[in-house]
Design a protein around this motif. Structure first.
Motif, mmCIF file in Angstrom:
data_model
loop_
_atom_site.group_PDB
_atom_site.id
_atom_site.type_symbol
_atom_site.label_atom_id
_atom_site.label_comp_id
_atom_site.label_asym_id
_atom_site.label_seq_id
_atom_site.Cartn_x
_atom_site.Cartn_y
_atom_site.Cartn_z
ATOM 1 N N SER A 50 -1.820 -13.086 -0.014
ATOM 2 C CA SER A 50 -3.088 -13.871 0.587
ATOM 3 C C SER A 50 -2.376 -14.871 1.488
ATOM 4 O O SER A 50 -2.818 -15.238 2.938
ATOM 5 N N LEU A 105 -9.690 -9.105 -0.531
ATOM 6 C CA LEU A 105 -8.822 -10.004 -1.095
ATOM 7 C C LEU A 105 -8.867 -11.417 -1.007
ATOM 8 O O LEU A 105 -8.844 -11.867 -0.065
ATOM 9 N N GLY A 133 -0.799 -11.124 -5.473
ATOM 10 C CA GLY A 133 -1.922 -11.213 -4.649
ATOM 11 C C GLY A 133 -1.639 -12.635 -3.966
ATOM 12 O O GLY A 133 -2.234 -12.633 -2.834
ATOM 13 N N TYR A 166 -14.540 -3.181 -3.505
ATOM 14 C CA TYR A 166 -13.561 -2.063 -3.105
ATOM 15 C C TYR A 166 -14.397 -0.798 -2.968
ATOM 16 O O TYR A 166 -15.007 -0.261 -3.849
ATOM 17 N N LEU A 179 -7.346 -7.134 -7.960
ATOM 18 C CA LEU A 179 -7.126 -8.345 -6.770
ATOM 19 C C LEU A 179 -8.253 -7.859 -5.857
ATOM 20 O O LEU A 179 -8.616 -8.928 -5.207
ATOM 21 N N VAL A 180 -8.759 -6.739 -5.654
ATOM 22 C CA VAL A 180 -9.625 -6.248 -4.629
ATOM 23 C C VAL A 180 -10.985 -6.334 -5.011
ATOM 24 O O VAL A 180 -11.529 -5.260 -5.823
#
Length: 317
Positions: A287, A104, A283, A82, A78-79
């Motif tokens: 969000s 994200l 996710g 990072y 998801l990230v």
């Protein structure tokens, strides 16, 4: 190799037959492809039947499933961009809690998660997701850093509890957990938490005192493990199933009790059967929550967060 839980034995037998059929040559007498499809349909129907009526104890087993995706896998999927951050700047690094900054779905976030590990070596490295004081002090440091730079915080909860060892107690485990809860309540940026597996005791609450707290459908969240509760009340772990029922540890129970904000549905058969699908659902939920919370100013966030947890305490009076 798929790991099956005790109540999944009928599914294991069917999927074993499917695997055998796929290795057989097509003799012409039996259409193997049709038979495989028939058995796969049977598996799906059985999964729906079993998972529609899971007991609290069975959900505890699913939450602990060895193949269930853990925090680092969520972060990896998801990230983007990072950058992991380590250490509490006081004692050392604790691998039970992983964290760092990234994006994200394009939004800058500070993400923290309790990592259990996926095999023997990594589980030992991450201490099965049970953090020592330095882990919670690292969490505090990263949350304060996020607050300083006006970056929202996301936490992924998956622990049986804070590590109860002598070394952890000697370094101030109780103070570290309490201070981490206090930091959650004090920061002026959005804080969203998701219980992705086990949410055990103060070890979970330390990073889950959030504006929004979500649970995956087959995760559990409680003040103590069912085994721990059973050993206190019944003097035997054999009553863990009774304890799980009485404690209301499931996502559905906790949503009805308004301890959490919502339940995130899992793929049929649990997150371990379709991990990417489960991670994407988490996710999206995070969000959407951040989009709403980002409209609020720091004082409003702090006030609403405090009122939320005070209201839970008043319900029990």
């Amino acid at each position: 190799m798929t790991t099956y839980l005790e109540f999944e034995k009928p599914i294991a037998e069917l999927e074993s037959k499917i695997a055998e059929l796929r290795h057989l040559p097509n003799s012409g007498d039996v259409d193997i492809a049709d038979e495989v499809m028939r058995l796969q349909d049977k598996v799906q129907k059985l999964l729906r039947t079993l998972y529609a009526k899971l007991t609290p104890w069975q959900r505890v087993q699913v939450a602990r499933h060895a193949d269930r995706p853990h925090a680092q896998r969520y972060i990896d999927r998801l990230v983007t961009d990072y950058i992991p951050l380590a250490g509490d700047r006081t004692f050392g690094e604790d691998a039970a809690i992983v964290g760092g900054i990234g994006r994200l779905y394009g939004r800058s976030v500070m993400v923290l998660g309790q990592e259990k590990g996926d095999d023997t070596e990594s589980r030992l490295k991450h201490n099965f997701g049970m953090a020592r004081p330095e882990g919670y002090r690292k969490a505090q440091r990263l949350m304060r850093l996020a607050d300083r730079f006006k970056v929202p915080v996301v936490t992924l909860v998956d622990t049986s509890g804070a590590y109860p060892g002598i070394d952890a107690e000697a370094r101030g485990q109780a103070e570290a957990v309490a201070s981490s809860i206090d930091t959650c309540l004090a920061i002026g940026v959005p804080l969203v938490s998701v219980v992705i597996g086990e949410g055990g005791s103060g070890g979970a609450l330390a990073i889950a005192s959030a504006d929004r707290v979500y649970m995956l459908e087959n995760s559990v969240y409680s003040v103590i493990s069912p085994e721990g509760c059973a050993s206190i009340l019944w003097r035997s772990n054999a009553n863990a199933q009774d304890a799980a029922e009485a404690m209301k540890v499931t996502a559905g129970d906790l949503r009805r009790l308004e301890v959490i904000d919502d339940v995130i549905p899992e793929p049929m058969g649990g997150a371990h059967r379709a991990p990417d699908e489960a991670i994407d659902a988490v996710g999206k939920t995070i969000s959407d929550a951040l989009a709403e919370l980002s409209q609020l100013d720091p004082e409003t966030l702090r006030r609403r967060r405090e009122e939320k947890f005070l209201a839970m305490g008043k319900k029990g009076l």
